[in-house]
Design an enzyme around this catalytic site. Structure first.
Site, mmCIF file in Angstrom:
data_model
loop_
_atom_site.group_PDB
_atom_site.id
_atom_site.type_symbol
_atom_site.label_atom_id
_atom_site.label_comp_id
_atom_site.label_asym_id
_atom_site.label_seq_id
_atom_site.Cartn_x
_atom_site.Cartn_y
_atom_site.Cartn_z
ATOM 1 N N ASP A 42 0.814 -1.211 0.000
ATOM 2 C CA ASP A 42 0.000 0.000 0.000
ATOM 3 C C ASP A 42 0.854 1.270 0.000
ATOM 4 O O ASP A 42 0.349 2.368 0.220
ATOM 5 C CB ASP A 42 -0.913 -0.028 1.242
ATOM 6 C CG ASP A 42 -2.148 0.825 1.059
ATOM 7 O OD1 ASP A 42 -2.464 1.142 -0.107
ATOM 8 O OD2 ASP A 42 -2.779 1.177 2.065
ATOM 9 N N HIS A 258 27.732 0.669 -9.573
ATOM 10 C CA HIS A 258 26.471 1.199 -9.034
ATOM 11 C C HIS A 258 26.186 0.614 -7.654
ATOM 12 O O HIS A 258 25.054 0.229 -7.351
ATOM 13 C CB HIS A 258 25.312 0.924 -10.001
ATOM 14 C CG HIS A 258 25.337 1.817 -11.204
ATOM 15 N ND1 HIS A 258 24.519 1.639 -12.297
ATOM 16 C CD2 HIS A 258 26.098 2.905 -11.492
ATOM 17 C CE1 HIS A 258 24.777 2.581 -13.199
ATOM 18 N NE2 HIS A 258 25.738 3.360 -12.730
ATOM 19 N N ASP A 275 29.378 8.998 -5.154
ATOM 20 C CA ASP A 275 28.776 9.466 -6.406
ATOM 21 C C ASP A 275 27.341 9.827 -6.037
ATOM 22 O O ASP A 275 26.503 8.945 -5.834
ATOM 23 C CB ASP A 275 28.834 8.345 -7.445
ATOM 24 C CG ASP A 275 28.254 8.751 -8.801
ATOM 25 O OD1 ASP A 275 27.546 9.777 -8.868
ATOM 26 O OD2 ASP A 275 28.495 8.033 -9.784
ATOM 27 N N ASP A 286 25.460 15.715 -11.044
ATOM 28 C CA ASP A 286 26.019 14.362 -10.906
ATOM 29 C C ASP A 286 27.517 14.497 -10.614
ATOM 30 O O ASP A 286 28.288 14.849 -11.513
ATOM 31 C CB ASP A 286 25.763 13.625 -12.242
ATOM 32 C CG ASP A 286 26.203 12.182 -12.228
ATOM 33 O OD1 ASP A 286 26.621 11.676 -11.177
ATOM 34 O OD2 ASP A 286 26.121 11.559 -13.301
ATOM 35 N N HIS A 365 33.420 1.736 -18.161
ATOM 36 C CA HIS A 365 32.299 2.609 -18.547
ATOM 37 C C HIS A 365 32.752 3.736 -19.465
ATOM 38 O O HIS A 365 33.941 3.905 -19.723
ATOM 39 C CB HIS A 365 31.595 3.166 -17.293
ATOM 40 C CG HIS A 365 32.470 3.933 -16.360
ATOM 41 N ND1 HIS A 365 32.877 5.219 -16.606
ATOM 42 C CD2 HIS A 365 33.015 3.605 -15.155
ATOM 43 C CE1 HIS A 365 33.609 5.651 -15.608
ATOM 44 N NE2 HIS A 365 33.721 4.687 -14.702
ATOM 45 N N HIS A 369 28.120 11.371 -20.055
ATOM 46 C CA HIS A 369 26.774 11.250 -20.626
ATOM 47 C C HIS A 369 26.130 12.624 -20.586
ATOM 48 O O HIS A 369 26.524 13.482 -19.793
ATOM 49 C CB HIS A 369 25.945 10.232 -19.825
ATOM 50 C CG HIS A 369 25.988 10.441 -18.336
ATOM 51 N ND1 HIS A 369 25.194 11.365 -17.692
ATOM 52 C CD2 HIS A 369 26.757 9.878 -17.368
ATOM 53 C CE1 HIS A 369 25.456 11.336 -16.395
ATOM 54 N NE2 HIS A 369 26.413 10.460 -16.162
ATOM 55 N N HIS A 376 21.039 10.590 -16.867
ATOM 56 C CA HIS A 376 21.540 10.146 -18.172
ATOM 57 C C HIS A 376 20.545 10.746 -19.159
ATOM 58 O O HIS A 376 19.552 10.126 -19.524
ATOM 59 C CB HIS A 376 21.575 8.622 -18.260
ATOM 60 C CG HIS A 376 22.599 8.020 -17.340
ATOM 61 N ND1 HIS A 376 22.822 6.678 -17.233
ATOM 62 C CD2 HIS A 376 23.478 8.598 -16.479
ATOM 63 C CE1 HIS A 376 23.789 6.454 -16.342
ATOM 64 N NE2 HIS A 376 24.196 7.598 -15.878
ATOM 65 N N GLU A 400 33.708 11.800 -16.339
ATOM 66 C CA GLU A 400 33.838 10.932 -15.175
ATOM 67 C C GLU A 400 34.729 9.711 -15.407
ATOM 68 O O GLU A 400 34.283 8.573 -15.318
ATOM 69 C CB GLU A 400 32.452 10.480 -14.698
ATOM 70 C CG GLU A 400 31.539 9.921 -15.780
ATOM 71 C CD GLU A 400 30.199 9.458 -15.197
ATOM 72 O OE1 GLU A 400 30.221 8.653 -14.265
ATOM 73 O OE2 GLU A 400 29.148 9.923 -15.686
ATOM 74 N N TYR A 404 39.335 0.958 -11.824
ATOM 75 C CA TYR A 404 38.805 0.030 -10.814
ATOM 76 C C TYR A 404 39.549 -1.298 -10.910
ATOM 77 O O TYR A 404 39.696 -1.856 -12.003
ATOM 78 C CB TYR A 404 37.306 -0.223 -11.061
ATOM 79 C CG TYR A 404 36.528 1.048 -11.338
ATOM 80 C CD1 TYR A 404 35.930 1.777 -10.314
ATOM 81 C CD2 TYR A 404 36.424 1.535 -12.647
ATOM 82 C CE1 TYR A 404 35.238 2.951 -10.577
ATOM 83 C CE2 TYR A 404 35.746 2.713 -12.918
ATOM 84 C CZ TYR A 404 35.163 3.420 -11.888
ATOM 85 O OH TYR A 404 34.486 4.584 -12.160
ATOM 86 N N ARG A 422 37.061 7.253 -9.025
ATOM 87 C CA ARG A 422 36.344 7.964 -10.098
ATOM 88 C C ARG A 422 36.265 9.427 -9.693
ATOM 89 O O ARG A 422 36.097 9.736 -8.496
ATOM 90 C CB ARG A 422 34.944 7.381 -10.307
ATOM 91 C CG ARG A 422 34.125 8.116 -11.359
ATOM 92 C CD ARG A 422 32.878 7.365 -11.866
ATOM 93 N NE ARG A 422 31.842 7.162 -10.875
ATOM 94 C CZ ARG A 422 31.595 6.029 -10.257
ATOM 95 N NH1 ARG A 422 32.345 4.965 -10.514
ATOM 96 N NH2 ARG A 422 30.630 5.930 -9.368
ATOM 97 N N GLU A 424 34.185 12.910 -11.034
ATOM 98 C CA GLU A 424 33.124 13.287 -11.980
ATOM 99 C C GLU A 424 32.694 14.733 -11.780
ATOM 100 O O GLU A 424 32.398 15.161 -10.664
ATOM 101 C CB GLU A 424 31.915 12.368 -11.767
ATOM 102 C CG GLU A 424 30.722 12.718 -12.644
ATOM 103 C CD GLU A 424 29.591 11.695 -12.545
ATOM 104 O OE1 GLU A 424 29.467 11.053 -11.482
ATOM 105 O OE2 GLU A 424 28.837 11.569 -13.514
#
Ligand code: GLY
Ligand code: MN
Ligand code: MN
Length: 461
Positions: A42, A258, A275, A286, A365, A369, A376, A400, A404, A422, A424
């Site tokens: 709900d 991610h 990030d 971002d 990656h 973007h 994105h 970015e 890794y 990273r 960015e």
């Protein structure tokens, strides 16, 4: 009650530009925004309108639809009368007591300056009447929609038009088909107007403040979610929301692109990658920074930071009108590969490594973007000939680069395993080159160490 965030004339101009794609007397655009979504049983996810619908209408209530077409009588490309209708949830005293104000049919018509508005439940009649009455003789009608993003709306629309396909219609032209129109809107969204750039700046400024709080606040022993709270507190305090799930990753969690669990404890000597980005009045930012949990990078961590910073510099220098994201990605990949060669992690000719894709184990990656209403941003990357789009003033994208080493990565020696870096930032193309919208946030190893030493009470000597 959510207002229109821009002047009515801006939405009207966007609709006019969009309508140039439609053939008068033949094409109908049906653009949906989503209904509220169940999270579990709900409970609901916070509602977020569809960006293409929002771009053309400004209307931010759930379960709404825009109908738009051009009347016949003017050649394609020339202005003909645009008919714009809104279908919305009606006023409802009970529902509004539970869920809040609705503009309703009359309110939406006025707010959006529509030619007409109707109760969403009348969509079937609206479309069927249009198909029966509007298309000019000899023209097989077409419906352009964003329904391909929403299976329930696609099914709904298919059912509405099912009797308008051959062989059912012997007297009027049968429907030619339901086609996707998102690419037309995506193309318009690519170059930001000055009003949009203002919102992007505000979103970036809030995000910079959020990341500064994290730099000031992290220390060994802190949970990843506590750092998340430091950032997201700034978002909420400034009337913004998360643009995506914040990635707060300590140690080897930073190698998971991610990572979202945000539930580990930061340890002395680890890197902490955050990030996180916010959305201000439907415009996103971002940012990623990779911070030393103890305030100082180890030699290995610093070496990676320096390579990734150099890769960012490569991208910044190339960021100007006429360049393409594809070319920037190639050069950034070369900088990263050169750095990996210096560290004796890779060997061979840089261009050969890039072509083989061998480096993608460490850089899986892209370099960036489009950024805008979506993180994105739903804009094309290729021009009509299939070539990479050239950058133009007013376009915004991320830079970015990262490196890794998964914790079980056998191709590197043990000391590199479990490290992820990273960096960015958000870049606006200007006539003179670029502007870094997130410039004010320390990004290199030296800048970050210096800032943390000054501002983070755990690291003052
Ligand atoms: N935050 C997602 C990305 O950087 O693309
Ligand atoms: Mn990004
Ligand atoms: Mn990001």
């Amino acid at each position: 009650m959510i207002p229109l965030f821009f002047k009515k004339s801006l939405y009207s101009k966007r609709r006019k530009d969009f309508s140039e794609n439609l053939e008068p007397g033949r094409d109908l655009c049906v653009l949906f925004t989503q209904p509220e979504r169940t999270r579990s049983f709900d409970g609901h996810f916070p509602f977020r309108p569809d960006n293409n619908f929002l771009y053309l209408t400004g209307f931010a209530e759930p379960q709404s639809v825009m109908l738009l077409w051009r009347e016949d009588g003017a050649p394609r490309g020339k202005s003909s009368k645009i008919i714009f209708k809104m279908g919305v949830l009606p006023r409802d005293r009970t529902m509004e007591q539970w869920n809040g104000y609705r503009y309703g049919v009359e309110g939406a018509k006025k707010l959006c300056e529509a030619n007409d508005a109707f109760d969403f439940s009348e969509l079937k009649t609206q479309i069927q009447n249009w198909l029966s009455q509007v298309p000019s003789p000899g023209k097989r009608p077409r419906i352009f929609s964003n329904c391909f993003e929403y299976p329930e709306w696609k099914i709904h629309l298919d059912r509405i038009v099912e009797n308008f396909h051959p062989p059912h219609r012997s007297k009027i032209q049968p429907l030619e088909g339901i086609l996707d129109c998102r690419h037309w809107i995506g193309k318009s969204r690519l170059v930001k107007s000055k009003e949009e750039i203002e919102n992007m700046r505000k979103s970036s400024d809030i995000n910079v403040q959020a990341h500064l709080e994290v730099m000031k606040g992290i220390r060994p022993g802190m949970m990843e979610y506590e750092a998340q709270a430091l950032a997201e507190n700034v978002f909420v305090k400034n009337g913004a929301a998360n643009a995506y799930n914040s990635i707060c990753a300590t140690g080897s969690n930073a190698t998971i692109l991610h990572y979202n669990f945000n539930s580990s404890r930061m340890k002395e000597g680890q890197l902490f990658l955050i990030d996180a980005g916010c959305e201000y009045q439907f415009f996103t930012s971002d940012i990623t920074r990779t911070l030393p949990v103890s305030g100082k990078y180890s030699d290995k961590q610093r070496a990676l930071m320096e390579i990734v910073s150099a890769a960012q510099q490569t991208a910044f220098k190339m960021s100007k009108p006429g360049q393409s994201l594809a070319k920037i990605h190639e050069s950034v990949s070369d900088t990263l590969i050169d750095g990996l060669k210096d560290l004796k992690i890779m060997k061979g000719k840089t261009s050969a490594i890039r072509s083989s894709g061998e480096h993608r184990v460490y850089y899986p990656h892209g370099t960036g973007h489009w950024l805008g209403m979506d993180v994105h941003d739903a804009c094309p990357y290729l021009d009509s000939k299939g070539n990479p789009l050239k950058l133009e003033t007013g376009m915004i994208f991320t830079v970015e680069p990262g490196l890794y080493f998964l914790k079980d990565e056998k191709s590197v020696s043990e000391e590199w395993r479990g490290l992820g870096v990273r960096i960015e930032d958000d870049i606006l193309i200007t006539s003179r080159g670029y502007e870094n919208l997130t410039e004010d946030l320390p990004r290199t190893a030296n800048e970050i160490e210096k800032f943390m030493k000054r501002k983070n009470s755990s690291f003052q000597s």
